[in-house]
Structures are given as C-alpha cells and as structure tokens.
Design a protein around this motif. Structure first.
Motif, PDB file in Angstrom:
ATOM      1  N   CYS A 121       0.743  -1.209   0.062  1.00 47.04           N
ATOM      2  CA  CYS A 121      -0.189  -0.022   0.027  1.00 47.04           C
ATOM      3  C   CYS A 121       0.863   1.264   0.061  1.00 47.04           C
ATOM      4  CB  CYS A 121      -0.941   0.190   1.339  1.00 47.04           C
ATOM      5  SG  CYS A 121      -1.956  -1.452   1.490  1.00 47.04           S
ATOM      6  N   HIS A 122       0.736   1.917  -0.787  1.00 43.12           N
ATOM      7  CA  HIS A 122       1.558   3.102  -1.093  1.00 43.12           C
ATOM      8  C   HIS A 122       0.878   4.380  -1.718  1.00 43.12           C
ATOM      9  CE1 HIS A 122       5.195   5.606  -2.392  1.00 43.12           C
ATOM     10  NE2 HIS A 122       5.829   4.773  -1.616  1.00 43.12           N
ATOM     11  N   GLY A 123       0.938   5.630  -0.807  1.00 45.78           N
ATOM     12  CA  GLY A 123       0.042   6.672  -1.051  1.00 45.78           C
ATOM     13  C   GLY A 123       0.890   8.037  -1.065  1.00 45.78           C
ATOM     14  N   LYS A 124       0.136   9.228  -1.324  1.00 48.43           N
ATOM     15  CA  LYS A 124       0.981  10.562  -1.119  1.00 48.43           C
ATOM     16  C   LYS A 124      -0.089  11.328  -0.508  1.00 48.43           C
ATOM     17  CE  LYS A 124       3.487  13.936  -3.819  1.00 48.43           C
ATOM     18  NZ  LYS A 124       3.597  14.126  -5.377  1.00 48.43           N
ATOM     19  N   VAL A 125       0.542  12.361   0.414  1.00 51.93           N
ATOM     20  CA  VAL A 125      -0.447  13.114   1.158  1.00 51.93           C
ATOM     21  C   VAL A 125       0.376  14.434   1.211  1.00 51.93           C
ATOM     22  CG1 VAL A 125      -1.402  11.339   2.759  1.00 51.93           C
ATOM     23  CG2 VAL A 125       0.748  12.560   3.591  1.00 51.93           C
ATOM     24  N   VAL A 126      -0.242  15.597   1.747  1.00 49.23           N
ATOM     25  CA  VAL A 126       0.246  16.694   1.657  1.00 49.23           C
ATOM     26  C   VAL A 126       0.145  17.241   3.215  1.00 49.23           C
ATOM     27  CG1 VAL A 126      -0.236  19.383   1.313  1.00 49.23           C
ATOM     28  CG2 VAL A 126      -0.238  17.879  -0.509  1.00 49.23           C
ATOM     29  N   LEU A 127       1.239  17.058   3.654  1.00 49.14           N
ATOM     30  CA  LEU A 127       1.277  17.375   5.645  1.00 49.14           C
ATOM     31  C   LEU A 127       1.542  19.106   5.645  1.00 49.14           C
ATOM     32  CD1 LEU A 127       3.743  14.779   6.636  1.00 49.14           C
ATOM     33  CD2 LEU A 127       1.247  14.858   6.853  1.00 49.14           C
ATOM     34  N   HIS A 128       0.857  19.699   6.641  1.00 49.55           N
ATOM     35  CA  HIS A 128       0.858  21.110   6.955  1.00 49.55           C
ATOM     36  C   HIS A 128       1.737  21.209   8.019  1.00 49.55           C
ATOM     37  CE1 HIS A 128      -3.057  22.608   5.036  1.00 49.55           C
ATOM     38  NE2 HIS A 128      -3.056  21.151   4.621  1.00 49.55           N
ATOM     39  N   LEU A 129       3.010  20.929   7.159  1.00 48.00           N
ATOM     40  CA  LEU A 129       4.340  21.130   8.236  1.00 48.00           C
ATOM     41  C   LEU A 129       5.423  21.337   7.368  1.00 48.00           C
ATOM     42  CD1 LEU A 129       4.209  18.181  10.962  1.00 48.00           C
ATOM     43  CD2 LEU A 129       4.169  20.403  11.367  1.00 48.00           C
ATOM     44  N   PRO A 130       6.511  22.135   7.755  1.00 45.37           N
ATOM     45  CA  PRO A 130       7.800  22.094   6.927  1.00 45.37           C
ATOM     46  C   PRO A 130       8.283  21.094   6.620  1.00 45.37           C
ATOM     47  CG  PRO A 130       7.946  23.313   8.878  1.00 45.37           C
ATOM     48  CD  PRO A 130       6.478  22.914   9.048  1.00 45.37           C
ATOM     49  N   ALA A 131       8.945  21.115   5.369  1.00 46.60           N
ATOM     50  CA  ALA A 131       9.742  19.746   5.021  1.00 46.60           C
ATOM     51  C   ALA A 131      10.694  19.324   6.026  1.00 46.60           C
ATOM     52  CB  ALA A 131      10.326  19.970   3.746  1.00 46.60           C
ATOM     53  N   ASP A 132      11.653  20.066   6.686  1.00 48.63           N
ATOM     54  CA  ASP A 132      12.695  19.910   7.652  1.00 48.63           C
ATOM     55  C   ASP A 132      12.218  19.164   8.790  1.00 48.63           C
ATOM     56  OD1 ASP A 132      11.337  22.250   8.599  1.00 48.63           O
ATOM     57  OD2 ASP A 132      13.536  23.378   8.724  1.00 48.63           O
ATOM     58  N   ARG A 133      10.873  19.342   9.156  1.00 46.77           N
ATOM     59  CA  ARG A 133      10.165  18.641  10.460  1.00 46.77           C
ATOM     60  C   ARG A 133       9.642  17.383  10.096  1.00 46.77           C
ATOM     61  NH1 ARG A 133       6.198  22.688  13.566  1.00 46.77           N
ATOM     62  NH2 ARG A 133       5.915  20.574  14.788  1.00 46.77           N
ATOM     63  N   VAL A 134       9.695  16.935   8.863  1.00 45.02           N
ATOM     64  CA  VAL A 134       9.221  15.763   8.494  1.00 45.02           C
ATOM     65  C   VAL A 134      10.052  14.744   8.120  1.00 45.02           C
ATOM     66  CG1 VAL A 134       7.665  14.649   6.798  1.00 45.02           C
ATOM     67  CG2 VAL A 134       6.810  16.801   7.817  1.00 45.02           C
ATOM     68  N   ARG A 135      11.416  15.092   7.401  1.00 42.46           N
ATOM     69  CA  ARG A 135      12.379  14.488   7.136  1.00 42.46           C
ATOM     70  C   ARG A 135      12.865  13.391   7.882  1.00 42.46           C
ATOM     71  NH1 ARG A 135      13.638  19.220   3.711  1.00 42.46           N
ATOM     72  NH2 ARG A 135      13.075  18.577   1.247  1.00 42.46           N
ATOM     73  N   PRO A 136      12.966  13.954   9.203  1.00 41.55           N
ATOM     74  CA  PRO A 136      14.010  12.962  10.043  1.00 41.55           C
ATOM     75  C   PRO A 136      12.923  11.765  10.518  1.00 41.55           C
ATOM     76  CG  PRO A 136      13.987  15.255  10.751  1.00 41.55           C
ATOM     77  CD  PRO A 136      13.253  15.349   9.718  1.00 41.55           C
ATOM     78  N   PHE A 137      11.559  11.935  10.162  1.00 40.55           N
ATOM     79  CA  PHE A 137      10.798  10.868  10.675  1.00 40.55           C
ATOM     80  C   PHE A 137      10.021  10.210   9.606  1.00 40.55           C
ATOM     81  CE2 PHE A 137      10.695  14.253  13.793  1.00 40.55           C
ATOM     82  CZ  PHE A 137      11.435  13.865  14.941  1.00 40.55           C
ATOM     83  N   ALA A 138      10.460  10.558   8.339  1.00 40.12           N
ATOM     84  CA  ALA A 138       9.940   9.956   7.151  1.00 40.12           C
ATOM     85  C   ALA A 138      10.424   8.653   6.734  1.00 40.12           C
ATOM     86  CB  ALA A 138      10.256  10.869   6.066  1.00 40.12           C
ATOM     87  N   GLY A 139      11.275   7.981   7.394  1.00 37.41           N
ATOM     88  CA  GLY A 139      11.693   6.581   7.164  1.00 37.41           C
ATOM     89  C   GLY A 139      12.103   6.559   5.667  1.00 37.41           C
ATOM     90  N   ASP A 140      11.523   5.560   5.132  1.00 35.95           N
ATOM     91  CA  ASP A 140      11.792   5.450   3.471  1.00 35.95           C
ATOM     92  C   ASP A 140      10.950   6.203   2.584  1.00 35.95           C
ATOM     93  OD1 ASP A 140       9.720   3.801   4.200  1.00 35.95           O
ATOM     94  OD2 ASP A 140      10.166   2.013   3.191  1.00 35.95           O
ATOM     95  N   GLY A 141      10.342   7.012   3.355  1.00 33.29           N
ATOM     96  CA  GLY A 141       9.348   7.888   2.425  1.00 33.29           C
ATOM     97  C   GLY A 141      10.150   9.154   1.844  1.00 33.29           C
ATOM     98  N   ILE A 142       9.641   9.693   0.749  1.00 31.60           N
ATOM     99  CA  ILE A 142      10.178  10.963   0.031  1.00 31.60           C
ATOM    100  C   ILE A 142       9.139  12.083   0.257  1.00 31.60           C
ATOM    101  CG2 ILE A 142      10.663  11.576  -2.453  1.00 31.60           C
ATOM    102  CD1 ILE A 142      10.629   8.619  -3.482  1.00 31.60           C
ATOM    103  N   VAL A 143      10.047  12.915   0.623  1.00 32.94           N
ATOM    104  CA  VAL A 143       9.365  14.353   1.270  1.00 32.94           C
ATOM    105  C   VAL A 143       9.812  15.412   0.166  1.00 32.94           C
ATOM    106  CG1 VAL A 143       9.555  16.230   3.034  1.00 32.94           C
ATOM    107  CG2 VAL A 143       9.877  13.766   3.641  1.00 32.94           C
TER     108      VAL A 143
END
Length: 329
Positions: free
Chosen positions: A249-271
């Motif tokens: 299962c693979h999806g894409k979302v828009v998070l209402h957060l700046p990218a630098d706050r998401v990248r450390p916790f994205a695992g193998d996701g693409i930000v």
C-alpha cells in the motif's frame, strides 16, 4: 603453555567476568597464595592492564579501562560473536568495511581450529533495516552454526519453532522440516529463509525461535528464491508484499508542516518541499489503515493526494478511533 602463563590467563579471565574480586577469592579460585596473586597482578599491569586495588577487609582488585589496548582474552562463544559481528560490519556500508575485514583476518589467524571451523560454517546475508521491524533478539552461536552448516551441506533441517509474545506457545509436537537456503540478518535479528516441506512454500523463520534437532535429514537440490535475490525477497516479506520489494500500500499526502520537520521521521518515504508550512510525503505500509495511522503521528492536518484507498483508510481509522473513544465495541 607454562603453568605461570596458564595461571595468568585464568586470572585475567576471572577479572573480566565481574567488576570487583577480593584477593582471597582469587587466591582460592586459582589455588595459589595471596602473594602469588599480587605478583601475577603486577605482571598483568606490566602488560598494559589497568588493574586497581580495592579497599575492604581483605582487599581486592578491579580491572578498569586503560589508555591503550592490551592483549584480550575471550571465551569460545565470545570469539564467534566477535567474528560474526566483524563479518556483518564488513558489508554494512558504514565506512568501516576495510577495517572490519582486517580485524576479522587478525581474529581468525589466532583462532583455534575448532573455532575457525565453526566460524567458517556461518555464512549469511546482511540486508538493510526495514522501518517498523522489532527489537534485537539474541541467538545462541550454536544455533547459527547448525543452521548455516545445514545450508552449506544442502541438508534438510528439522527444528522446533516457538511463536512470539509474552505467552509464547510451546514448540509444536512435530518438528518443522525445511530445506534451508539462506541465513539473513537485519534489524539486529537473524532469519532463516527456507522451503517449508510441510507447507510446500517459502517461509522466513526467526532464528531466535528455532531449536534445531539432530540429525539433519537427506540432501536436497537448492531452489532459487522468488525473484532470484534473497535480500529483495526478505525485504518484501518484511513489508507484507508477496514477492516484490515494495510496500503493498503506497500513497501520497500533503502535510501541513515544513519539510525539515518531517524528513527526520519519514523513514523510507520521499519528502517534497511545498513552502514554509507544507510538504508532500510519498510513503508506504502493509495496509491502508496502517499507513493512515503512521501518517497521523505527525500530529498535523493532512490532505490526501491519492489513491482513494488511502482516504478510505483514514475513514476506517477514524471510525475505529471514535468507537474506542466512546467505549463501545
């Protein structure tokens, strides 16, 4: 080996097993006088060991860390564990591969032949860590040796297998019978990839739950794992995918957060950076509800880009959480 040298090695082995040793206990364990203990301690200090005298009614000794690395003493299981760790480190790609190989060669040069044979039997594949896998689980060196020996000999392996959890079920009355093909390590756990003769299919077994039985069974002709690559096959297994090394299962979302706050916790996701307050995240999981739950950990507003199954996963998760919050089943 002279008596004096053997006594020094025994003394060093004792000092390495616990923090403080009363002098009288060391003398009793080694069958020597207190004076001989003091003389042997001085000899070890001359060799570079930082041994401190401790206070107390009878006095004692403590082996502390020093400024230089003196000769070391390991028991058989420690030698195998060290060599296996070096073998794994050599293929991790963290910049210590060459040093690990040289250290492994050094260790093998001074190994007794009985240990070298055990180590040579342990052949394994290291695969990258997969997000969401469990914690480390210890495996007895003899289990790894037994599994790897059966793999190298192409011999059917019989073993008891326990399930996980605090109330783990006892071993099955009848042992599992498999054709062992690969020993794999990932996320500080060990796995056996094998063709299960009782289920007529490939299976991945946790090595820490395996209790090998002897003797092994008849020889078999090795098969090729689906896709031809054991690393991809096991990674796909971890991700809940039947064959391909990708999340089902693979999806894409828009998070209402700046990218630098998401990248450390994205695992193998693409930000993707969408400005100061938003970013996109393409990521996968083993189910749509699990993916929705994983995205909720960011504690931010989320817009689903796609696919529709992900939006449905959020809806099912919301309904489930509403029932939990209301206390209804």
């Amino acid at each position: 080996m002279t008596a004096a040298t053997s006594r020094l090695l025994n003394l060093l082995s004792l000092l390495q097993t616990r923090r403080d040793w009363p002098g009288s206990t060391l003398a009793e364990r080694l069958g020597i006088s207190h004076r001989t203990v003091r003389r042997d301690i001085d000899r070890l200090r001359e060799m570079g060991y930082n041994i401190q005298a401790t206070m107390g009614p009878t006095g004692g000794y403590r082996l502390d860390a020093g400024s230089e690395l003196p000769p070391l003493l390991f028991d058989d299981d420690q030698v195998i564990a060290l060599a296996v760790a070096l073998q794994a480190a050599a293929v991790t790609g963290v910049g210590i591969g060459e040093a690990a190989v040289r250290a492994l060669v050094t260790v093998k040069q001074v190994m007794p032949s009985r240990l070298r044979h055990r180590l040579d039997a342990v052949d394994f594949t290291t695969i990258p860590a997969v997000p969401g896998r469990g914690f480390a689980a210890s495996v007895a060196p003899d289990v790894l040796v037994a599994i790897s020996t059966a793999i190298r000999a192409h011999e059917t392996l019989r073993f008891d297998y326990t399930t996980g959890g605090p109330a783990a079920a006892p071993p099955l009355p009848a042992p599992r019978r498999v054709e062992p093909h690969h020993l794999v390590t990932s996320n500080r756990r060990w796995y056996l990839v094998a063709w299960d003769l009782g289920r007529d299919d490939w299976r991945v077994f946790r090595a820490d739950r395996i209790t090998p039985r002897v003797p092994t069974g008849p020889r078999f002709t090795p098969r090729e794992v689906p896709g031809g690559d054991v690393s991809d096959f096991v990674s796909a297994h971890f991700k809940g995918s039947p064959r391909a090394d990708r999340w089902p299962c693979h999806g894409k979302v828009v998070l209402h957060l700046p990218a630098d706050r998401v990248r450390p916790f994205a695992g193998d996701g693409i930000v993707g950076d969408l400005g100061p307050d938003r970013c996109s995240l393409a990521v996968g999981s083993w189910s749509w509800v699990a993916l929705a739950a994983a995205l909720n950990r960011f504690d931010a507003d989320i817009d689903v880009v796609g696919p529709p199954e992900l939006a449905d996963g959020f809806a099912r998760l919301a309904a489930r959480n509403a029932r939990t919050a209301s206390g209804s089943s």
